[in-house]
Enzyme design. Structure first.
Site, short mmCIF file in Angstrom:
data_model
loop_
_atom_site.label_atom_id
_atom_site.label_comp_id
_atom_site.label_asym_id
_atom_site.label_seq_id
_atom_site.Cartn_x
_atom_site.Cartn_y
_atom_site.Cartn_z
N ASP A 104 66.81 10.51 -5.41
CA ASP A 104 66.09 9.36 -4.82
C ASP A 104 65.05 10.09 -3.82
OD1 ASP A 104 65.57 6.91 -3.49
OD2 ASP A 104 67.23 6.92 -2.51
N ASP A 283 58.88 5.84 -5.99
CA ASP A 283 59.89 5.92 -5.87
C ASP A 283 60.99 6.05 -7.11
OD1 ASP A 283 62.57 5.66 -4.54
OD2 ASP A 283 62.67 3.32 -4.49
#
Length: 411
Positions: A104, A283
């Protein structure tokens, strides 16, 4: 337990109820695979999760302090893409226990215990601090440790690691490998101080030459396949074909708190403007390409797509797909072509997301808010898997390059 955690713990409980290997110095990257994993039964769930995540990302970066919680080698860490999330096998402890952690760039704490419990070993040191992080699709509360973290042949002592005693929204994964900006960790522990990321710690200890991470994903037509690589301390030149071009992290808030960039998007040969130049983020923790609602409406009109009730995504006919033109992402001085094939969900995985076997779904979706809010798009991994992607922490810049998969027709 600090008072600030008590109501969150009650809320979370209610929701739940309804000898390390030595570092090997190499002149070439060491692969630690990333696995692509799929565990959601409907794309409406994926879209809802992405939109919820976007909402949290927007609000979290604007908080302050504690409130924000709501050596000479290039090391590669292979990653698995399970069609919704990429995970890496990360060792914690001495000897290491290995956990499947979500990769992440939209968060920065590394923690375990959501699935497999944290195993305390001789290298585990309890800091006495509690840690709390909220994500769009869940949260975790736990104890902050320092411990030895193993990423392939990269062994990092004294790394901050959260050990969850309460977590939900992550099943079946074990936690998160947070590789975003370190400032995102401020306020996540009792003392409010930042918790260095694995990249920061490795660089600070001289285990890698540069504070840089390279990310290589690939399109996939299988529900679970190991087809990605994280490169710690540099880039893997074998993973890209074009020139690696960098742009600075955007100065526009709240996107500037993340791996944020400025970009505009046009459609087709006519250059129809879909999204005027604005700020947003890249992302790895987001699946889709999310555009501000007004830009999304323009894209829907340009493609002739209609919303699909079963999946929540846009749907087009075979004739419309034959006429679908490329999207062009204008980032810095470069333009990156997002082909017609790149814009569709892998048809081999349609039924896995609640769709029809023969239908065609688009991966561009609604962010859930109009443009002008400082975070007007999220380039999720359906975009990133078509390009090589680099986050240079030291120089606060982001790099992109074309790969052999940029023009792939696998979807």
């Amino acid at each position: 337990m600090p008072a600030r955690l008590a109501p969150l713990l009650a809320l979370a409980a209610a929701a739940i109820t309804v000898a390390a290997k030595p570092i090997v110095v190499r002149d070439s990257p060491v692969s630690l695979p990333l696995a692509r994993r799929f565990n959601i039964t409907g794309v409406s769930n994926i879209l809802a999760a992405d939109q919820a995540r976007a909402k949290v990302l927007k609000t979290r970066s604007q908080a302050e302090g504690k409130e924000k919680a709501k050596a000479a080698s290039v090391i590669n860490d292979p990653v698995t893409n399970q069609a919704v999330i990429y995970t890496a096998s990360v060792g914690v402890g001495t000897p290491p226990t290995f956990y499947d952690l979500i990769v992440d760039t939209g968060s920065s704490n590394t923690w375990v215990g959501a699935g497999k419990e944290f195993v305390e070993t001789s290298s585990s040191v309890d800091t006495g601090e509690e840690v709390f992080v909220e994500y769009g699709s869940g949260l975790f509360i736990g104890e902050e440790y320092t411990d030895t973290v193993t990423l392939g042949d990269l062994v990092i002592p004294d790394q901050g690691v959260g050990a969850a005693f309460l977590a939900f929204g992550f099943d079946p994964y074990d936690g998160i490998l947070g590789i975003g900006p370190v400032d995102l960790t401020e306020g996540t522990t009792d003392d409010g101080e930042p918790v260095p990321t694995v990249l920061d710690t490795a660089f600070g200890q001289g285990l890698i030459d540069t504070n840089v991470i390279g990310v290589s994903f690939e399109p996939a037509t299988e529900a679970e396949v190991t087809n990605g690589v994280l490169t710690f301390g540099g880039v893997d030149e074998s993973k890209f074909t074009g020139e690696l071009a960098y742009v600075p992290i955007t100065s526009t808030t709240p996107a500037s708190a993340y791996v944020g960039i400025d970009q505009s998007i046009t459609y087709g040969a006519a250059g129809t403007t879909i999204l005027a130049s604005t700020a947003g983020i890249t992302d790895t923790g987001t699946t889709l390409v999310l555009l501000a609602s007004d830009a999304f409406a323009t894209y829907q009109t340009a493609t002739g797509a209609v919303p699909d009730d079963n999946t929540g995504l846009l749907k087009i006919t075979a004739d419309q797909f034959a006429n679908l033109e490329s999207l062009f992402f204008h980032i810095g001085d470069n333009t990156y072509e997002f082909t017609a094939n790149a814009q569709i969900w892998p048809r081999a995985l349609n039924t896995a997301i609640g769709g029809d076997e023969d239908s065609i779904y688009l991966v561009t979706a609604d962010l859930g808010s109009d443009s002008g809010e400082g975070l007007d798009f999220i380039d999720g991994f359906t975009f990133l898997e078509r390009f090589y992607y680099v986050y240079d922490v030291t120089n606060a810049k982001v790099g992109f390059a074309t790969t052999e998969f940029t023009d792939a027709t696998t979807n």
